[in-house]
Scaffold this motif. Structure first.
Motif: not given
Length: 304
Positions: A260-274
């Motif tokens: 869930t954290a990676k999904a949210l970071l991606a929505s903010l345009g921040l580095p996360a990846g799969p």
């Protein structure tokens, strides 16, 4: 409770259990890690926990773990404490990881209860003691029986507190009574490892938190502690309630906090990846729901 009444916070108060960003090809994204770490520190974190559960430590190599610590240290310098996960089911391997953590630039190590083998309490005590004897870095014990299958019982924790190298606990035991027993009899710094317990544990003498939600809302989580320290206990409670929908969506909706954290970071345009297998990314409907909750919670926080 005033700050003078609580045990010292050896790794800061507001710690983020930072995700480990990967490239779309699945490789370690060190530039992304530097970016995330710098943002977290600028927005209120005074400590970062790397290579933990949220950091996908079961799927990263020893070399990747050390590389991540080095990269984050380069990014944050001395602006934040760095604690890195070194736990495993093998005492010898845990010792090796703890030694490598010191060489990489960590300030402390997070040592989870050995999992799957379910050692009895005397074996647990021997395990943590051996790691503490070998490490030049202070230890934060990680008590999370829901994942490991074994609790660090309060009496065991009290005995371990006598070791000068064992200074803190990341508490995910869901036993506030047992935690208070240890707090009353030791100087261990207790950090809430479950976001919904941040204020409750802090109010009875905890040192702070190690938060998954802080990946996406570091300022909100920090504000809870700041309000309490400022004597505004009602305000701290309001902020805690304001954060609850995001906490529930991130950590209590049936998906691992990493996902869930990676999904949210991606929505903010921040580095996360799969995420790395066996984890799978959040589906579109889930990701959309997470974004809606984040937007509502952060908008309300900004309006305060």
């Amino acid at each position: 409770m005033t700050n003078s009444d609580r045990s010292p916070a050896p790794f800061g108060r507001a710690l983020c259990a930072m995700i480990t960003p990967f490239t779309e090809a699945g490789a370690l994204d060190l530039d992304g890690a530097r970016c995330l770490a710098d943002r977290l520190v600028r927005e209120g974190c005074d400590g970062l926990v790397l290579n933990g559960t949220t950091g996908e430590s079961p799927t990263t190599s020893d070399a990747e773990k050390s590389a991540l610590v080095r990269a984050v240290r380069e990014a944050v310098g001395d602006r934040a404490h760095l604690v890195t996960g070194v736990g495993s089911s093998d005492t010898r391997h845990t010792v090796d990881l703890a030694l490598a953590a010191g060489e990489a630039g960590a300030d402390g190590v997070l040592v989870v209860t050995p999992y799957y083998s379910r050692p009895p309490q005397d074996a647990l005590e021997a395990h943590f003691t051996e790691v503490a004897d070998a490490s030049e870095l202070p230890l934060m014990l990680y008590d999370i029986p829901g994942r490991t299958g074994t609790r660090i019982e309060p009496d065991t924790m009290i005995r371990l507190a006598a070791h000068p190298g064992i200074v803190a606990v990341k508490d995910c035991a869901y036993d506030l009574l047992g935690t208070q027993r240890v707090l009353a009899r030791t100087e261990l710094a207790y950090y809430a490892g479950c976001d919904e317990q941040v204020l409750a544990l802090y109010a009875v003498g905890g040192a702070g938190y190690v938060s998954t939600v802080a990946n996406v809302a570091p300022g909100l989580m920090r504000a809870v502690l700041d309000a309490f320290d400022g004597g505004d206990t009602a305000g701290a409670a309001r902020l805690m309630r304001r954060a609850l929908p995001l906490i529930e969506a991130t950590t209590g909706a049936g998906l691992p906090g990493t996902v869930t954290a990676k999904a949210l970071l991606a929505s903010l345009g921040l580095p996360a990846g799969p995420v790395r297998a066996p984890l799978r990314p959040a589906g579109r409907e889930t990701a959309d729901g997470l974004r809606a909750v984040l937007a509502e919670v952060t908008d309300e926080f900004a309006a305060v």
